[in-house]
Design a protein around this motif. Structure first.
Motif, short mmCIF file in Angstrom:
data_model
loop_
_atom_site.label_atom_id
_atom_site.label_comp_id
_atom_site.label_asym_id
_atom_site.label_seq_id
_atom_site.Cartn_x
_atom_site.Cartn_y
_atom_site.Cartn_z
N ASN A 463 47.24 -94.19 39.52
CA ASN A 463 46.96 -92.83 39.08
C ASN A 463 45.87 -92.17 39.93
O ASN A 463 45.91 -90.95 40.16
CB ASN A 463 46.55 -92.83 37.60
CG ASN A 463 47.70 -93.24 36.71
OD1 ASN A 463 48.82 -92.75 36.85
ND2 ASN A 463 47.45 -94.16 35.79
N TYR A 464 44.92 -92.97 40.38
CA TYR A 464 43.89 -92.45 41.29
C TYR A 464 44.54 -91.96 42.58
O TYR A 464 44.27 -90.84 43.05
CB TYR A 464 42.86 -93.54 41.60
CG TYR A 464 41.97 -93.25 42.79
CD1 TYR A 464 40.86 -92.42 42.68
CD2 TYR A 464 42.25 -93.81 44.04
CE1 TYR A 464 40.05 -92.16 43.78
CE2 TYR A 464 41.46 -93.55 45.14
CZ TYR A 464 40.36 -92.72 45.00
OH TYR A 464 39.56 -92.46 46.09
N ASP A 465 45.41 -92.77 43.17
CA ASP A 465 46.07 -92.39 44.43
C ASP A 465 46.89 -91.12 44.26
O ASP A 465 46.92 -90.25 45.14
CB ASP A 465 46.96 -93.53 44.91
CG ASP A 465 46.18 -94.71 45.48
OD1 ASP A 465 44.98 -94.54 45.77
OD2 ASP A 465 46.77 -95.80 45.63
N ALA A 466 47.57 -91.01 43.11
CA ALA A 466 48.40 -89.82 42.87
C ALA A 466 47.53 -88.57 42.79
O ALA A 466 47.88 -87.51 43.34
CB ALA A 466 49.20 -90.00 41.58
N ALA A 467 46.40 -88.69 42.13
CA ALA A 467 45.50 -87.54 42.00
C ALA A 467 44.91 -87.15 43.36
O ALA A 467 44.85 -85.97 43.71
CB ALA A 467 44.38 -87.86 41.01
N VAL A 468 44.49 -88.13 44.13
CA VAL A 468 43.90 -87.86 45.44
C VAL A 468 44.92 -87.19 46.36
O VAL A 468 44.59 -86.24 47.09
CB VAL A 468 43.37 -89.16 46.07
CG1 VAL A 468 42.96 -88.94 47.52
CG2 VAL A 468 42.18 -89.69 45.27
N ALA A 469 46.15 -87.66 46.32
CA ALA A 469 47.20 -87.06 47.14
C ALA A 469 47.46 -85.62 46.71
O ALA A 469 47.68 -84.73 47.55
CB ALA A 469 48.48 -87.88 47.03
N ARG A 470 47.40 -85.37 45.40
CA ARG A 470 47.70 -84.03 44.88
C ARG A 470 46.62 -83.02 45.26
O ARG A 470 46.92 -81.88 45.61
CB ARG A 470 47.85 -84.11 43.36
CG ARG A 470 48.25 -82.80 42.70
CD ARG A 470 48.65 -83.01 41.25
NE ARG A 470 47.58 -83.57 40.45
CZ ARG A 470 47.66 -84.71 39.77
NH1 ARG A 470 48.78 -85.43 39.81
NH2 ARG A 470 46.64 -85.15 39.06
N ILE A 471 45.34 -83.44 45.20
CA ILE A 471 44.27 -82.48 45.46
C ILE A 471 43.88 -82.43 46.94
O ILE A 471 43.09 -81.57 47.34
CB ILE A 471 43.02 -82.78 44.61
CG1 ILE A 471 42.38 -84.11 45.00
CG2 ILE A 471 43.36 -82.76 43.13
CD1 ILE A 471 41.08 -84.42 44.24
#
Length: 484
Positions: A463-471
């Motif tokens: 979930n951290y990786d997904a958020a970092v990729a999104r922002i």
């Protein structure tokens, strides 16, 4: 230098709760006290959650006061040089947010709600907890952006990160529903902010809703206007006078004192920045005596902002500078959560944006008066001279100048609330703060968010990786959603 303060009382409470929550099955019922309570005292949980308001407006968040250049560091300038890349959010999730969720849970559960009603009607307790959750979650998302929200606080060790846009949308729903949830039942117990007064909580919710709406003025102006106007027109009202200010009361006791007092007790790590002092002097602003102490020569001298350690040592060895005033460092100095000056400036900006009708100049002047009175520096002559200054007064026909001057007065009126000032500076870019030329960060710019806690990359990696990729990354130079 960042100092971590440990509230011993809370640690003891936490240990007790853990001991109650866990049992040694190897010993059967030997360690179970038949007279001990197996359910929480929700009044105590609310009091605990409200004590954490102090950290949201006080010296625990000293870095944000450096980012907005209220203060300068006198010895260890790392934070002023933007060395901080990430920060922990556990004090929010494991502190007030968990306590508030527990209040909601036990007042909702059919097996416990009747018992909880002794601390206030179930609806009233839930309503207060929902409003406070919005208050704290706004602090979290404004610092980190996308954060665990919909799946947080529900025993999920790997929650998804919700987008800031969806979180803000839910804020409006929560505040509206919570305000409507209050009933005529027993007042909430343990409320050290408003004494269980539902009308004050509704007013607080409307004020918070207006400020949240204003935060979206650039990224979602239509939504911002709709929500602002609805809260502005709500029958419960919003904060408009100092008598209605949301104020956290500190005591003349070392355990419950103003955190600014504690931060300067035996230490001398900060001075009032030259940026703030120079602005106050340029405007002949009487609040300077409330914000800062005179030097031994009877002058107000700001500590230069953002110097290197060697430069600081040389400068402070040869020069005196102003520390925060005795008023601000008093144990009982009030903790201002939301104020009339803050809200009147919000109204003035709404008029300038054509969201509501009114006179932006009059609202702006009223906000200045409220701030002067809040800091106990008001006199009619001083006030009239101040608002007549052509460098201060606003002409409603010039929108850009109006917004700039509102932004500058907001920066002054919010002192020393660094977190709120940091968010408003990012949103408006007023005043025009200049980063230190000695910045150690890659961009050399004032940070606009915190990087996620270091533990997230290990404990919640997907979930951290997904958020970092999104922002678009995880640095303190990545803007949050509303910062356009």
């Amino acid at each position: 230098m960042k100092y971590i303060r440990i509230n011993i009382e809370k640690v003891v409470q936490a240990v007790v709760l853990v001991m109650i929550a866990t049992s040694c099955s190897d010993f059967g019922d030997t360690n179970i006290n038949p007279n001990a309570s197996t359910t929480p005292v929700t009044a105590a949980l609310l009091t605990s959650a409200l004590t954490d308001v102090a950290s949201s407006i006080g010296a625990y968040q000293s870095e944000s006061t450096l980012f907005v250049q209220y203060l300068s560091q006198s010895q260890y300038p790392e934070a002023s040089l933007y060395s901080t890349t990430s920060a922990s959010w556990s004090d929010y999730y494991l502190g007030p947010l968990e306590n508030l969720q527990t209040i909601i849970q036990y007042n909702t559960d059919e097996t416990t709600k009747a018992t909880m009603a002794q601390y206030g009607s179930n609806n009233n307790q839930i309503a207060v907890a929902r409003i406070l959750k919005v208050y704290y979650y706004r602090l979290v998302t404004d610092q980190w952006g996308d954060i665990p929200y919909s799946q947080a606080l529900v025993k999920n060790l790997q929650p998804v990160y919700d987008t800031q846009e969806s979180i803000y949308t839910d804020f409006f729903k929560e505040l509206k529903e919570a305000s409507a949830q209050f009933d005529d039942g027993k007042a909430v117990q343990g409320d050290i902010l408003f004494g269980g007064d539902a009308s004050r909580w509704k007013m607080f919710a409307n004020s918070l809703r207006m400020l949240i709406a204003l935060r979206l003025s650039k990224v979602a102006p239509e939504t911002a206007q709709t929500e602002f106007v609805a809260a502005y027109n709500d029958a419960a009202g919003h904060i408009r006078t100092n008598a209605d200010n949301a104020v956290y009361v500190f005591l003349n006791d070392n355990n419950f004192r103003n955190p600014w007092s504690a931060n300067f007790d035996g230490r001398d790590d900060y001075g009032v920045s030259n940026v703030l002092i120079d602005q106050l002097k340029a405007l002949d602003d009487p609040r300077i005596s409330g914000f800062a102490a005179e030097t031994s020569d009877g002058e107000y001298i700001g500590l230069p902002y953002g110097l290197t350690r060697d430069s600081l040592i040389n400068w402070t060895a040869a020069s005196d500078y102003s520390r925060p005033s005795a008023k601000m460092l008093a144990k009982t100095f009030p903790g201002y959560v939301i104020t009339a000056s803050q809200m009147l400036l919000a109204e003035a900006e709404a008029v300038a944006n054509n969201w509501i009708s009114g006179d932006a100049s009059s609202l702006y002047n009223d906000a200045i008066k409220a701030s002067f009175e809040q800091w106990e520096v008001y006199s009619d002559a001083t006030y009239q001279a101040y608002i007549s200054n052509t460098e201060i007064s606003i002409a409603s026909s010039d929108t850009d100048e109006t917004l700039e001057r509102i932004g500058t007065q907001r920066w002054l009126a919010l002192f020393p609330n660094g977190l709120e000032a940091w968010a408003e500076w990012r949103r408006t870019e007023y005043p025009a703060l200049v980063p230190t030329p000695y910045a150690v960060s890659e961009s050399k710019q004032i940070p606009v968010r915190y990087g996620y806690p270091n533990s997230e990359n290990n404990l919640n990696k997907t979930n951290y990786d997904a958020a970092v990729a999104r922002i678009g990354g995880d640095t303190h130079d990545i803007k949050v959603w509303w910062d356009k």
